[in-house]
Design a protein around this motif. Sequence first.
Motif, PDB file in Angstrom:
ATOM      1  N   ALA A 130      18.900  -1.312  -5.502  1.00  8.03           N
ATOM      2  CA  ALA A 130      18.146  -0.341  -4.708  1.00  8.03           C
ATOM      3  C   ALA A 130      19.000   0.269  -3.604  1.00  8.03           C
ATOM      4  CB  ALA A 130      16.909  -1.012  -4.102  1.00  8.03           C
ATOM      5  N   ASN A 133      23.034   1.354  -5.393  1.00  6.75           N
ATOM      6  CA  ASN A 133      23.082   2.301  -6.509  1.00  6.75           C
ATOM      7  C   ASN A 133      22.096   3.453  -6.358  1.00  6.75           C
ATOM      8  OD1 ASN A 133      24.866   0.406  -7.606  1.00  6.75           O
ATOM      9  ND2 ASN A 133      23.267  -0.586  -8.807  1.00  6.75           N
ATOM     10  N   ARG A 134      20.924   3.180  -5.783  1.00  7.94           N
ATOM     11  CA  ARG A 134      19.910   4.223  -5.665  1.00  7.94           C
ATOM     12  C   ARG A 134      19.994   4.944  -4.321  1.00  7.94           C
ATOM     13  NH1 ARG A 134      18.146   6.802  -8.725  1.00  7.94           N
ATOM     14  NH2 ARG A 134      15.881   6.730  -8.620  1.00  7.94           N
ATOM     15  N   ARG A 232      15.550   8.510   2.356  1.00 10.40           N
ATOM     16  CA  ARG A 232      15.304   7.990   1.011  1.00 10.40           C
ATOM     17  C   ARG A 232      14.240   6.898   1.079  1.00 10.40           C
ATOM     18  NH1 ARG A 232      20.003   8.219   3.539  1.00 10.40           N
ATOM     19  NH2 ARG A 232      21.244   6.634   2.460  1.00 10.40           N
ATOM     20  N   LEU A 234      12.485   4.022  -1.103  1.00  6.44           N
ATOM     21  CA  LEU A 234      12.684   3.200  -2.284  1.00  6.44           C
ATOM     22  C   LEU A 234      11.376   2.535  -2.691  1.00  6.44           C
ATOM     23  CD1 LEU A 234      16.038   1.586  -1.127  1.00  6.44           C
ATOM     24  CD2 LEU A 234      15.785   3.191  -3.030  1.00  6.44           C
ATOM     25  N   GLN A 259      12.625   7.320  -4.563  1.00  9.78           N
ATOM     26  CA  GLN A 259      13.439   6.780  -5.644  1.00  9.78           C
ATOM     27  C   GLN A 259      12.801   5.513  -6.222  1.00  9.78           C
ATOM     28  OE1 GLN A 259      17.132   6.242  -3.462  1.00  9.78           O
ATOM     29  NE2 GLN A 259      17.816   8.305  -3.965  1.00  9.78           N
ATOM     30  N   VAL A 261      12.772   2.097  -8.311  1.00  9.64           N
ATOM     31  CA  VAL A 261      13.754   1.025  -8.535  1.00  9.64           C
ATOM     32  C   VAL A 261      13.201   0.110  -9.626  1.00  9.64           C
ATOM     33  CG1 VAL A 261      15.036  -0.880  -7.521  1.00  9.64           C
ATOM     34  CG2 VAL A 261      14.545   1.164  -6.153  1.00  9.64           C
TER      35      VAL A 261
END
Length: 323
Positions: A130, A133-134, A232, A234, A259, A261
């Motif tokens: 999370a 990478n995200r 962002r 998550l 985003q 996950v």
Amino acid sequence: MRALLCTRLDGPEHLAIVERPDPVPGPGQALVRMRLAALNFFDTLIVAGRYQVKPPLPFSPGGEGVGVVEALGEGASGVAVGDRVIVHAGHGCCAELIALDAARLTPVPDGVPDEQAAGLTITYGTSLHALANRARLQPGEWLAVLGASGGVGLAAVELGRLMGARVIACASSEEKLAVARAHGAEAGLVYDPATLKDELRRISGGAIDVVYDAVGDAYAEPALRALGWRGRFLVIGFAAGAIPRLPLNLMLLKELDVQGVHWGAFLDREPEAHRADQRRLLGWVAEDKLTAQVHGVYPLAEFPEAFGLLTRRAAMGKVLLRP
């Protein structure tokens, strides 16, 4: 072998310890004798039929753990008999033996204790995926972690701090916040949906860069509103129950990124990247940079108490069963 078995989808109280035939490793598989199995919140859902993954009955819960390779099937590679390994199986770890694809095993360095290795894969794997990478979390950014004392939340606190972020731990009690502070949180907040947005902005001195939300429900939208320009958000899970509906105009006005996950899908779709993440995590533990907090280790017979901790959201760190 002994195994904790789910025979009907009625919740943890209907699990039972039974004798099962020893599994035999097939082509590409390894047979692992489990030393410790780690429980996660999703285990309480999977045995009640309320999780997106629904194994065929009967099955053993426990998505991860640590054990020793006892045998290899034809064509299995990457591990050897006698290797101590992290097991990331999805389910089946609450048993004395498990047979699974050797590709789902990661050798454990000598400097990493069983208790640290057992619960590293899913919670820390999810949080590293999370954040790195995200969200591509950067040093100096403000990270708010909702559900900061649970398995994935505490992992996010530790990893965020290790990656150089300024971490605000959000949880339901001061006791839980104390655990999060001990693992790297710069600030703590007993959250209330009515005040969460303003409190996050106050603590950060303006706005949050990344929200890590493992809670959902009424906490999600105020946390989203606390994000700054191109923040962002998550989406990890919904431990508080309800799946929130977020107003799209907020994403438009601040160019926010929401985003998803899905660590399990990442593992299947990008196995090499997953293995690199696992090696990174094990290296940090071996270097004493990561503690992998353990709430407690319980004999298999005490599974009701172990599952109860997760159901009540009372666990502060990993809950481990010894098959």
